[in-house]
Write a protein that holds these residues in place. Sequence first.
Motif, PDB file in Angstrom:
ATOM      1  N   PRO A  42       0.818  -1.221   0.000  1.00 38.72           N
ATOM      2  CA  PRO A  42       0.000   0.000   0.000  1.00 38.72           C
ATOM      3  C   PRO A  42       0.847   1.264   0.000  1.00 38.72           C
ATOM      4  O   PRO A  42       0.511   2.249  -0.634  1.00 38.72           O
ATOM      5  N   ALA A  43       1.966   1.238   0.753  1.00 41.22           N
ATOM      6  CA  ALA A  43       2.816   2.429   0.820  1.00 41.22           C
ATOM      7  C   ALA A  43       3.390   2.753  -0.549  1.00 41.22           C
ATOM      8  O   ALA A  43       3.373   3.888  -1.009  1.00 41.22           O
ATOM      9  N   ARG A  44       3.909   1.734  -1.246  1.00 35.01           N
ATOM     10  CA  ARG A  44       4.466   1.983  -2.565  1.00 35.01           C
ATOM     11  C   ARG A  44       3.381   2.386  -3.546  1.00 35.01           C
ATOM     12  O   ARG A  44       3.553   3.286  -4.360  1.00 35.01           O
ATOM     13  N   ALA A  45       2.256   1.682  -3.493  1.00 37.05           N
ATOM     14  CA  ALA A  45       1.176   1.961  -4.430  1.00 37.05           C
ATOM     15  C   ALA A  45       0.698   3.397  -4.302  1.00 37.05           C
ATOM     16  O   ALA A  45       0.404   4.063  -5.292  1.00 37.05           O
ATOM     17  N   ALA A  46       0.644   3.901  -3.066  1.00 41.40           N
ATOM     18  CA  ALA A  46       0.162   5.261  -2.831  1.00 41.40           C
ATOM     19  C   ALA A  46       1.099   6.307  -3.413  1.00 41.40           C
ATOM     20  O   ALA A  46       0.698   7.426  -3.688  1.00 41.40           O
ATOM     21  N   ASP A  47       2.383   5.938  -3.607  1.00 41.83           N
ATOM     22  CA  ASP A  47       3.360   6.889  -4.125  1.00 41.83           C
ATOM     23  C   ASP A  47       3.804   6.563  -5.542  1.00 41.83           C
ATOM     24  O   ASP A  47       4.826   7.041  -5.998  1.00 41.83           O
ATOM     25  N   GLY A  48       3.069   5.746  -6.225  1.00 39.55           N
ATOM     26  CA  GLY A  48       3.442   5.446  -7.594  1.00 39.55           C
ATOM     27  C   GLY A  48       4.212   4.156  -7.727  1.00 39.55           C
ATOM     28  O   GLY A  48       4.490   3.705  -8.831  1.00 39.55           O
ATOM     29  N   GLY A  49       4.615   3.552  -6.593  1.00 33.49           N
ATOM     30  CA  GLY A  49       5.085   2.179  -6.530  1.00 33.49           C
ATOM     31  C   GLY A  49       6.404   1.879  -7.229  1.00 33.49           C
ATOM     32  O   GLY A  49       6.947   2.636  -8.010  1.00 33.49           O
ATOM     33  N   GLY A  50       6.907   0.700  -6.940  1.00 31.44           N
ATOM     34  CA  GLY A  50       8.042   0.149  -7.656  1.00 31.44           C
ATOM     35  C   GLY A  50       9.344   0.143  -6.901  1.00 31.44           C
ATOM     36  O   GLY A  50      10.105  -0.807  -6.992  1.00 31.44           O
ATOM     37  N   TRP A  51       9.627   1.195  -6.163  1.00 31.85           N
ATOM     38  CA  TRP A  51      10.893   1.288  -5.440  1.00 31.85           C
ATOM     39  C   TRP A  51      10.618   1.619  -3.974  1.00 31.85           C
ATOM     40  O   TRP A  51       9.557   2.126  -3.662  1.00 31.85           O
ATOM     41  N   GLU A 100      18.616   8.850  -5.087  1.00 34.85           N
ATOM     42  CA  GLU A 100      19.418   8.657  -6.292  1.00 34.85           C
ATOM     43  C   GLU A 100      19.935   7.217  -6.390  1.00 34.85           C
ATOM     44  O   GLU A 100      19.994   6.641  -7.485  1.00 34.85           O
ATOM     45  N   ALA A 101      20.254   6.630  -5.242  1.00 33.91           N
ATOM     46  CA  ALA A 101      20.796   5.268  -5.242  1.00 33.91           C
ATOM     47  C   ALA A 101      19.770   4.223  -5.634  1.00 33.91           C
ATOM     48  O   ALA A 101      20.109   3.230  -6.294  1.00 33.91           O
ATOM     49  N   VAL A 102      18.511   4.423  -5.220  1.00 35.32           N
ATOM     50  CA  VAL A 102      17.509   3.373  -5.453  1.00 35.32           C
ATOM     51  C   VAL A 102      16.583   3.675  -6.622  1.00 35.32           C
ATOM     52  O   VAL A 102      15.814   2.810  -7.041  1.00 35.32           O
ATOM     53  N   ASP A 103      16.648   4.878  -7.177  1.00 34.54           N
ATOM     54  CA  ASP A 103      15.764   5.257  -8.274  1.00 34.54           C
ATOM     55  C   ASP A 103      16.397   4.863  -9.598  1.00 34.54           C
ATOM     56  O   ASP A 103      17.610   4.913  -9.753  1.00 34.54           O
ATOM     57  N   GLY A 104      15.546   4.538 -10.559  1.00 37.01           N
ATOM     58  CA  GLY A 104      16.077   4.310 -11.898  1.00 37.01           C
ATOM     59  C   GLY A 104      15.936   2.868 -12.302  1.00 37.01           C
ATOM     60  O   GLY A 104      15.446   2.029 -11.598  1.00 37.01           O
TER      61      GLY A 104
END
Length: 290
Positions: free
Chosen positions: A25-34, A286-290
């Motif tokens: 739910p936490a990821r989904a609420a923020d656009g998810g994935g990371w 920056e480390a976990v995005d992308g």
Amino acid sequence: MHARAVAASTTALLGTVALLLPTSPARAADGGGWPLVIAHRGASAYAPENTLAAVDKAAELGIRWVENDVQRTRDGELVVLHDDNLRRTTDVEEVFPDRAPWKVKDFTAAEIARLDAGSWFGPAYAGARVPTLEQFVNRVERHHQKLLLEIKNPELYPGIERQTLKVLSNEGWLDRSHLAGRLIVQSFSADTVRTVHELKPAVKTGFLGTPPVSDLPGYAGFADQINPSYGSLSTAYVASVQAFTGPHGRPLEVFTWTVDDAATAQRVAGYGVDGIITNKPDVVREAVDG
């Protein structure tokens, strides 16, 4: 040999379960994935911790989640401060030299409002104040951010759970939109987390610590998250937590703390955590995005 084989199979199964679970739910609420990136006490590597300036800095960096700590004054006001002692992050020893040991609970809100909570960090922040909980949540609201609120040292402040919820309610943080994905209340005290859940079941809650896997069924009755220090984590433990269903019918989540370097952020992201609490949210993002 048989025991080892069983343990290995269990770990593999839990990893598979984690992969099959729906996005948290936490990821989904923020656009998810990371993993979500949560600014620890605000962006506290760049501004004095738990101050409004630290909230502003997190917003400037584009960070959507802010973490804070709550204590209580002698006259019953909730203030945002990590330590139960005012010495480390204010000039209390200079302003009140005869009031040792300078505990928060021994000072009124008006006395604490006089203190400089920024000069210790740097001259640019001279004059920053210890905010009240009301001031803090209003600043978070101004930036349209989300709040991970820690009830600190509840054993020192009987009834602080109910009082915290009252302040949140008064400031509009217990309405449907906030409860749907903008507020989490956490504590190192299981009793406090349980009390918050019992008082306001709709509030999302987190337990700070690394309880044994055998104890997780009990925590799943009142906590939506298990939030351990990063040094205590493994892929198997994260998968074990996420295999349980919390009080709101969703998989338990894991927010880990306090990660301030890219390599560690990438490692814990690889474990499958749902959130990373950090003093350097820009570095972790920056480390976990992308």
